[in-house]
Design a protein around this motif. Structure first.
Motif, PDB file in Angstrom:
ATOM      1  N   UNK A  82       0.876  -1.171   0.000  1.00 42.45           N
ATOM      2  CA  UNK A  82       0.000   0.000   0.000  1.00 42.45           C
ATOM      3  C   UNK A  82       0.913   1.221   0.000  1.00 42.45           C
ATOM      4  N   UNK A  83       0.444   2.332  -0.587  1.00 43.23           N
ATOM      5  CA  UNK A  83       1.268   3.538  -0.606  1.00 43.23           C
ATOM      6  C   UNK A  83       0.400   4.790  -0.548  1.00 43.23           C
ATOM      7  N   UNK A  84       1.001   5.883  -0.078  1.00 42.50           N
ATOM      8  CA  UNK A  84       0.377   7.207  -0.124  1.00 42.50           C
ATOM      9  C   UNK A  84       1.428   8.212  -0.579  1.00 42.50           C
ATOM     10  N   UNK A  85       0.959   9.317  -1.148  1.00 38.27           N
ATOM     11  CA  UNK A  85       1.838  10.411  -1.574  1.00 38.27           C
ATOM     12  C   UNK A  85       1.603  11.681  -0.760  1.00 38.27           C
ATOM     13  N   UNK A  86       0.598  11.674   0.112  1.00 37.61           N
ATOM     14  CA  UNK A  86       0.145  12.915   0.742  1.00 37.61           C
ATOM     15  C   UNK A  86       0.683  13.162   2.149  1.00 37.61           C
ATOM     16  N   UNK A  87       1.668  12.376   2.579  1.00 34.98           N
ATOM     17  CA  UNK A  87       2.249  12.575   3.901  1.00 34.98           C
ATOM     18  C   UNK A  87       1.572  11.778   4.996  1.00 34.98           C
TER      19      UNK A  87
END
Length: 107
Positions: free
Chosen positions: A54-59
């Motif tokens: 799983x990944x996020x780019x928004x911090x």
């Protein structure tokens, strides 16, 4: 589709030819931040091996089965260096430890 711009850089990107070397991130049940690369690097090619993440780019930290996107095992992406540096990864529920191969590229 009107008002859209698609840019395919895949054939224009190349190895940096500098001291920048590929890195591998080991992703399990603890959040891992994308690696940082030097000034010559413009993009990073990531290859997800062995398990989904799983990944996020928004911090915001991704959850193992909740928020964020999913990259399945054996998938590849090319992201701009700032986007990659802001990315956080964690193992996808039940998929086990993943290795992400990160290759620095430049235009």
């Amino acid at each position: 589709m009107s008002n859209s711009l698609v840019v395919n850089l895949e054939n224009q990107l190349k190895a940096t030819g500098s001291s920048e070397v590929a890195e591998e991130l080991t992703v399990s049940g603890t959040v891992v931040q994308g690696a940082t690369f030097g000034d010559l690097v413009t993009h990073v090619k990531i290859c997800v091996k062995t398990a989904s993440v799983m990944y996020t780019h928004d911090g915001v930290d991704p959850a193992t089965g909740g928020n964020g996107g999913i990259l399945t095992a054996n998938s590849e992406r090319v992201w701009a260096k700032p986007l990659f540096a802001a990315t956080k990864f964690i193992e996808h529920t039940g998929s086990g430890t993943a290795i992400i191969h990160c290759e620095p590229l430049s235009l």
